[in-house]
Design a protein around this motif. Structure first.
Motif, PDB file in Angstrom:
ATOM      1  N   THR A 174       7.239   1.665  19.888  1.00  0.00           N
ATOM      2  CA  THR A 174       5.994   1.575  19.132  1.00  0.00           C
ATOM      3  C   THR A 174       4.769   1.974  19.952  1.00  0.00           C
ATOM      4  O   THR A 174       3.644   1.923  19.445  1.00  0.00           O
ATOM      5  CB  THR A 174       5.791   0.146  18.577  1.00  0.00           C
ATOM      6  N   GLY A 175       4.978   2.367  21.198  1.00  0.00           N
ATOM      7  CA  GLY A 175       3.860   2.835  22.014  1.00  0.00           C
ATOM      8  C   GLY A 175       3.567   4.316  21.840  1.00  0.00           C
ATOM      9  O   GLY A 175       2.552   4.807  22.325  1.00  0.00           O
ATOM     10  N   GLN A 176       4.451   5.036  21.144  1.00  0.00           N
ATOM     11  CA  GLN A 176       4.206   6.453  20.862  1.00  0.00           C
ATOM     12  C   GLN A 176       3.033   6.573  19.896  1.00  0.00           C
ATOM     13  O   GLN A 176       2.980   5.896  18.876  1.00  0.00           O
ATOM     14  CB  GLN A 176       5.455   7.090  20.243  1.00  0.00           C
ATOM     15  N   TYR A 177       2.098   7.438  20.226  1.00  0.00           N
ATOM     16  CA  TYR A 177       0.888   7.521  19.410  1.00  0.00           C
ATOM     17  C   TYR A 177       1.174   8.193  18.072  1.00  0.00           C
ATOM     18  O   TYR A 177       1.839   9.228  17.999  1.00  0.00           O
ATOM     19  CB  TYR A 177      -0.200   8.302  20.146  1.00  0.00           C
ATOM     20  N   TYR A 178       0.646   7.580  17.032  1.00  0.00           N
ATOM     21  CA  TYR A 178       0.708   8.189  15.702  1.00  0.00           C
ATOM     22  C   TYR A 178      -0.506   7.732  14.926  1.00  0.00           C
ATOM     23  O   TYR A 178      -1.192   6.777  15.284  1.00  0.00           O
ATOM     24  CB  TYR A 178       2.010   7.820  14.977  1.00  0.00           C
ATOM     25  N   GLU A 179      -0.793   8.425  13.841  1.00  0.00           N
ATOM     26  CA  GLU A 179      -1.918   8.090  12.978  1.00  0.00           C
ATOM     27  C   GLU A 179      -1.586   8.533  11.567  1.00  0.00           C
ATOM     28  O   GLU A 179      -0.652   9.311  11.362  1.00  0.00           O
ATOM     29  CB  GLU A 179      -3.192   8.790  13.487  1.00  0.00           C
ATOM     30  N   SER A 180      -2.307   8.029  10.583  1.00  0.00           N
ATOM     31  CA  SER A 180      -2.047   8.424   9.199  1.00  0.00           C
ATOM     32  C   SER A 180      -3.336   8.398   8.395  1.00  0.00           C
ATOM     33  O   SER A 180      -4.268   7.646   8.693  1.00  0.00           O
ATOM     34  CB  SER A 180      -1.005   7.494   8.558  1.00  0.00           C
ATOM     35  N   ILE A 181      -3.384   9.261   7.394  1.00  0.00           N
ATOM     36  CA  ILE A 181      -4.486   9.283   6.434  1.00  0.00           C
ATOM     37  C   ILE A 181      -3.892   9.457   5.045  1.00  0.00           C
ATOM     38  O   ILE A 181      -2.741   9.894   4.894  1.00  0.00           O
ATOM     39  CB  ILE A 181      -5.493  10.416   6.730  1.00  0.00           C
ATOM     40  N   ASP A 182      -4.679   9.135   4.017  1.00  0.00           N
ATOM     41  CA  ASP A 182      -4.186   9.339   2.660  1.00  0.00           C
ATOM     42  C   ASP A 182      -4.534  10.747   2.197  1.00  0.00           C
ATOM     43  O   ASP A 182      -5.170  11.535   2.915  1.00  0.00           O
ATOM     44  CB  ASP A 182      -4.709   8.260   1.710  1.00  0.00           C
ATOM     45  N   LEU A 183      -4.121  11.084   0.971  1.00  0.00           N
ATOM     46  CA  LEU A 183      -4.286  12.449   0.504  1.00  0.00           C
ATOM     47  C   LEU A 183      -5.733  12.789   0.189  1.00  0.00           C
ATOM     48  O   LEU A 183      -6.118  13.964   0.221  1.00  0.00           O
ATOM     49  CB  LEU A 183      -3.396  12.699  -0.720  1.00  0.00           C
ATOM     50  N   ILE A 184      -6.549  11.778  -0.108  1.00  0.00           N
ATOM     51  CA  ILE A 184      -7.971  12.054  -0.341  1.00  0.00           C
ATOM     52  C   ILE A 184      -8.593  12.649   0.913  1.00  0.00           C
ATOM     53  O   ILE A 184      -9.273  13.678   0.878  1.00  0.00           O
ATOM     54  CB  ILE A 184      -8.706  10.771  -0.774  1.00  0.00           C
ATOM     55  N   ASP A 185      -8.349  12.007   2.061  1.00  0.00           N
ATOM     56  CA  ASP A 185      -8.884  12.547   3.314  1.00  0.00           C
ATOM     57  C   ASP A 185      -8.143  13.804   3.747  1.00  0.00           C
ATOM     58  O   ASP A 185      -8.735  14.697   4.354  1.00  0.00           O
ATOM     59  CB  ASP A 185      -8.829  11.489   4.408  1.00  0.00           C
ATOM     60  N   ALA A 186      -6.858  13.891   3.453  1.00  0.00           N
ATOM     61  CA  ALA A 186      -6.087  15.072   3.856  1.00  0.00           C
ATOM     62  C   ALA A 186      -6.620  16.338   3.198  1.00  0.00           C
ATOM     63  O   ALA A 186      -6.650  17.407   3.818  1.00  0.00           O
ATOM     64  CB  ALA A 186      -4.608  14.879   3.520  1.00  0.00           C
ATOM     65  N   TYR A 187      -7.050  16.232   1.949  1.00  0.00           N
ATOM     66  CA  TYR A 187      -7.535  17.396   1.213  1.00  0.00           C
ATOM     67  C   TYR A 187      -9.050  17.575   1.315  1.00  0.00           C
ATOM     68  O   TYR A 187      -9.597  18.500   0.709  1.00  0.00           O
ATOM     69  CB  TYR A 187      -7.113  17.305  -0.251  1.00  0.00           C
ATOM     70  N   HIS A 188      -9.727  16.711   2.070  1.00  0.00           N
ATOM     71  CA  HIS A 188     -11.164  16.867   2.239  1.00  0.00           C
ATOM     72  C   HIS A 188     -11.450  18.195   2.950  1.00  0.00           C
ATOM     73  O   HIS A 188     -10.734  18.572   3.885  1.00  0.00           O
ATOM     74  CB  HIS A 188     -11.730  15.700   3.054  1.00  0.00           C
ATOM     75  N   PRO A 189     -12.479  18.935   2.524  1.00  0.00           N
ATOM     76  CA  PRO A 189     -12.714  20.271   3.105  1.00  0.00           C
ATOM     77  C   PRO A 189     -12.994  20.275   4.597  1.00  0.00           C
ATOM     78  O   PRO A 189     -12.771  21.295   5.268  1.00  0.00           O
ATOM     79  CB  PRO A 189     -13.922  20.794   2.309  1.00  0.00           C
TER      80      PRO A 189
END
Length: 257
Positions: A174-189
């Motif tokens: 669990t020390g491996q870096y990861y991040e996540s966003i939802d599709l609203i932010d993913a498709y933001h210009p």
């Protein structure tokens, strides 16, 4: 209340809440009831912000004269990973960005492939949860068109960024870096996979060869050393289940500004 005033109020409230949260988390994080209350508050903040601010509203952009002379590097500055080190030595000639998970057409893109995708350049401010800000110019592939190219499946709800750096060696990984966003932010210009900073190839200390820029969120959401994008329905099975390395350690998943 104007859009600028609303943003200022939300940013100020978010920063104050983050400061109080970080100072108290060591004492209170073990209490399930308190943790549940924080998660509920975070959801309320996210919904409130998206209610008063257009989903496609742009983060402020600046002029070349505003670019910070010394843009601080946050988080890792050189991943201690042999495979990554080999890529650095080769000038990232063997780098491949993997896009998989809940997609119709999994992709593996070289840096040249990534540079050939629809791109955007922007001069924006990086706001760190530690209290400092810097302005830089970024150029990179827009995430939205990349996801269209891969073809998201109907049940995809989040994009997870798997990175090369390990910030905290752990037995369970669990020390491996990861991040996540939802599709609203993913498709933001303004959401891009940046491969240039200040008109030069992205430096290692700032996340080479590719880092996420999600300009309407605080700096810890801007994942560096991105190796893989995974479309998922939820992130409960990743890391410690909170949606990101820092979120697993008490930070809010939604860090909108």
């Amino acid at each position: 209340m104007t859009d600028a005033n609303r943003r200022g109020w939300l940013k100020g409230a978010g920063a104050a809440a983050a400061g109080l949260f970080v100072s108290a988390c060591d004492r209170l994080n073990a209490h399930a009831g308190f943790s549940g209350m924080l998660q509920s508050a975070e959801g309320l903040t996210r919904r409130a912000q998206r209610l008063v601010i257009d989903r496609k509203a742009l983060a402020p952009e600046f002029t070349p004269a505003d670019i910070s002379r010394d843009f601080r590097a946050n988080g890792s500055t050189a991943p201690d990973d042999p495979a990554y080190g080999a890529m650095v030595e080769s000038g990232f000639s063997d780098y491949r960005l993997v896009i998989d998970g809940l997609v119709e057409r999994p992709l593996q893109l070289t840096l040249a492939d990534l540079r050939a995708q629809p791109a955007r350049a922007q001069i924006t401010r990086h706001d760190c949860v530690e209290g400092w800000s810097s302005i830089g110019k970024w150029r990179g592939a827009r995430l939205g068109p990349l996801l269209e190219k891969a073809g998201l499946k109907p049940n995809a709800r989040y994009i997870v960024f798997h990175c090369a750096d390990v910030l905290e060696p752990t037995l369970d990984g669990t020390g491996q870096y990861y991040e996540s966003i939802d599709l609203i932010d993913a498709y933001h210009p303004q959401t891009i996979l940046a491969y240039e900073m200040n008109d030069a190839p992205l430096p290692v200390k700032h996340g080479a060869p590719v880092r996420l820029r999600v300009e309407r969120q605080l700096g810890y959401k801007h994942a560096k050393y991105v190796m893989r994008l995974e479309a998922v329905e939820d992130y409960a099975h990743l890391g410690r289940g909170k949606g990101g390395f820092w979120e697993d350690r008490g930070y809010e998943w939604y860090a909108g500004i």
